[in-house]
Design a protein around this motif. Sequence first.
Motif, short mmCIF file in Angstrom:
data_model
loop_
_atom_site.label_atom_id
_atom_site.label_comp_id
_atom_site.label_asym_id
_atom_site.label_seq_id
_atom_site.Cartn_x
_atom_site.Cartn_y
_atom_site.Cartn_z
N HIS A 53 0.82 -1.23 0.00
CA HIS A 53 0.00 0.00 0.00
C HIS A 53 0.85 1.26 0.00
O HIS A 53 0.48 2.25 -0.62
CB HIS A 53 -0.99 -0.02 1.16
N HIS A 91 -0.20 3.01 -4.04
CA HIS A 91 -1.30 3.95 -4.14
C HIS A 91 -1.03 5.32 -3.55
O HIS A 91 -1.94 5.99 -3.09
CB HIS A 91 -2.54 3.34 -3.47
N CYS A 130 -2.84 8.64 -5.52
CA CYS A 130 -4.29 8.77 -5.38
C CYS A 130 -4.67 9.03 -3.93
O CYS A 130 -5.54 9.87 -3.65
CB CYS A 130 -5.01 7.55 -5.94
N ARG A 131 -4.02 8.37 -2.99
CA ARG A 131 -4.33 8.60 -1.57
C ARG A 131 -3.92 10.01 -1.14
O ARG A 131 -4.61 10.65 -0.36
CB ARG A 131 -3.68 7.54 -0.69
N TYR A 189 -8.05 10.00 -2.15
CA TYR A 189 -8.79 8.82 -2.56
C TYR A 189 -8.96 7.86 -1.39
O TYR A 189 -8.04 7.63 -0.61
CB TYR A 189 -8.09 8.08 -3.71
N SER A 190 -10.17 7.31 -1.28
CA SER A 190 -10.47 6.28 -0.29
C SER A 190 -10.93 5.03 -1.04
O SER A 190 -11.88 5.10 -1.83
CB SER A 190 -11.59 6.75 0.65
N PHE A 191 -10.28 3.91 -0.77
CA PHE A 191 -10.67 2.67 -1.45
C PHE A 191 -12.04 2.20 -0.98
O PHE A 191 -12.75 1.53 -1.72
CB PHE A 191 -9.60 1.59 -1.25
N LYS A 192 -12.41 2.57 0.20
CA LYS A 192 -13.73 2.21 0.73
C LYS A 192 -14.82 3.00 -0.01
O LYS A 192 -15.85 2.46 -0.39
CB LYS A 192 -13.79 2.51 2.23
N LYS A 202 -14.28 4.86 -2.90
CA LYS A 202 -14.02 4.93 -4.35
C LYS A 202 -14.39 6.31 -4.89
O LYS A 202 -15.17 6.46 -5.83
CB LYS A 202 -14.75 3.83 -5.09
N GLU A 246 -3.96 -3.68 -10.28
CA GLU A 246 -4.35 -2.67 -9.30
C GLU A 246 -3.86 -1.27 -9.63
O GLU A 246 -3.97 -0.37 -8.81
CB GLU A 246 -3.84 -3.08 -7.91
N VAL A 251 -6.41 2.92 -10.41
CA VAL A 251 -6.72 4.13 -9.65
C VAL A 251 -5.57 5.13 -9.73
O VAL A 251 -5.79 6.33 -9.90
CB VAL A 251 -7.07 3.80 -8.17
#
Length: 166
Positions: A57, A61, A64-65, A69-72, A74, A138, A141
């Motif tokens: 992680h 990512h 985007c983070r 960005y939140s993967f939860k 999206k 992956e 994003v």
Amino acid sequence: GHFWRNIINQIGNPQIKKLVFFRNPLDRILSTIKHIKSFDTKFAKDDVNNILAKNWHRIMHSQCRAMGYSFKEKNMKVVRKNIIDLDFIGITEYFDESIQLCNATFDWHLENIDRRNVLKQEIFSQLSVKSKIRISKELHVELNTYNIALNHFKLRCKKHNIKLPY
């Protein structure tokens, strides 16, 4: 330094200029692996595939983070808004043009420097097929984030009559 968008939002000072350079996600991933292998002593002798697996992680990512960005959730709309709200967007692959854009944006007189930290492909060649497949599955994003930034960079260059080589 490397600051995430939420830290700047917490400061709340409108005089702070938000300048961000984005990097092609695959180049950034490979560079991060190389950086960890070179500067984190616990990974110095480790295989690049293990470094990737143990730091997934952190490596995969970050752009985007950093833009919220939140993967939860999206929430690419948040990423897009945060990118548009940046005072300056630079693109590492267009470094010289990015410096021109920065100068035009802020009426500065920065000079170009020789490129540093140019990535050699030895890291990519050391990745296993399994690692390459995992990255490709992956990467979407990070690619979306990069492409949003790249498109806005190009628009800003056009506004300031900065020609791009490609």
